[in-house]
Design a protein around this motif. Sequence first.
Motif, short mmCIF file in Angstrom:
data_model
loop_
_atom_site.label_atom_id
_atom_site.label_comp_id
_atom_site.label_asym_id
_atom_site.label_seq_id
_atom_site.Cartn_x
_atom_site.Cartn_y
_atom_site.Cartn_z
N ILE A 166 -1.80 4.86 5.70
CA ILE A 166 -1.93 6.39 4.60
C ILE A 166 -0.74 6.91 3.95
N GLU A 167 0.06 6.41 5.06
CA GLU A 167 1.40 7.46 4.44
C GLU A 167 2.04 6.41 3.36
N LEU A 168 1.89 5.36 2.86
CA LEU A 168 2.01 4.97 1.57
C LEU A 168 0.71 5.23 0.47
N LEU A 169 -0.25 5.19 0.48
CA LEU A 169 -0.59 6.05 -0.17
C LEU A 169 -0.82 7.04 -1.01
N ASN A 170 -0.80 7.74 0.44
CA ASN A 170 -0.12 9.02 0.06
C ASN A 170 0.51 9.35 -0.94
N ASP A 171 1.49 8.17 -0.88
CA ASP A 171 3.31 8.47 -1.19
C ASP A 171 2.62 8.15 -2.57
N MET A 207 -12.43 4.10 -0.86
CA MET A 207 -11.57 4.75 -2.26
C MET A 207 -11.45 6.34 -1.97
N ILE A 208 -12.46 7.12 -0.79
CA ILE A 208 -12.66 7.85 -0.87
C ILE A 208 -11.16 8.70 0.29
N ARG A 209 -11.77 7.88 1.34
CA ARG A 209 -11.15 8.37 2.91
C ARG A 209 -9.67 7.62 2.87
N GLY A 210 -9.50 6.58 2.06
CA GLY A 210 -8.46 5.35 2.69
C GLY A 210 -8.52 4.88 4.01
N VAL A 211 -7.93 4.66 4.76
CA VAL A 211 -7.87 4.01 5.71
C VAL A 211 -8.15 5.14 7.00
N GLN A 212 -9.02 4.65 8.01
CA GLN A 212 -9.88 4.72 9.00
C GLN A 212 -9.83 4.47 10.22
#
Length: 278
Positions: free
Chosen positions: A269-274, A245-250
């Motif tokens: 990452i792009e999808l999560l930030n959008d 949850m903190i870093r998203g996808v690594q």
Amino acid sequence: MVIINREFLEEQNAVIPYDNRGTFYGDGVFETLRCYKGKALLFEEHYFRLMSSMRILRMDIPQFFTPEFLEDSIHQLLNKEGLDKNHARIRISVWRKSGGLYTPNDLSVNYSISCSSLEGAFENVSKKEVDLFKDHFVYASLLSTLKTTNKAVNILAGIYASENDYDDLLLLNQDKMVVEAISGNVFLRKGDEIKTPPIDDGCLNGVMRTHIIKQFKKMLNYNFVEETITPFELQRADEIFVTNMIRGVQSVTKYRKKSYSDETANELIELLNDTFFD
């Protein structure tokens, strides 16, 4: 500033009994949430996982522990710390009250809420070298899927990683199958197939894991399956990434002599930030 049992305290004054059951017996659970502009992302999912974990551990849930109460407490704490305008991390910890040996005298709980700042939106790191952690195993059960304060395997794996210059390690269950990383759930891509271990294999029932799975089921360019991952599959994969949850996808960039793509991870990452941020 920290909240302990409804009271806002400066960190230096935030003390708890030396014999609290969280430290004596690991008799506690916690949730780590990511917040943006004073609002916790996927709050409902975190709330229901916390309630479920407390029930499984036979804790008495306070009547005031409503979604509205916890959400308001988080917002107040972020506001007092000046973290309600940007990115922040919240940890809710719950432990059973002191008393008893292995068998508690009291099933009711204490709790704390703490916060810290985060630098910005989700970002995929450029380098993440991993290996397998073989010293200790995650024993698959309902308890292994919870975020309890008893995380000895993760702690020892973290020490091993630090001593051997790894960025993360992949944890194995008692059948020596890959279940997760130290810091989150693991996904593997081979061609257009995405795979992650099922909950029955013993992995954490992660909130971000659930969200990512829902995204994959909507994406027509991938075939998603929850299926056991053997260590042999790691070197045949095109891509491996870890979610939390903190870093998203690594992205995992290297495992032994194999290097990996970061194509799908960057797409996520792009999808999560959008989805979550302006």
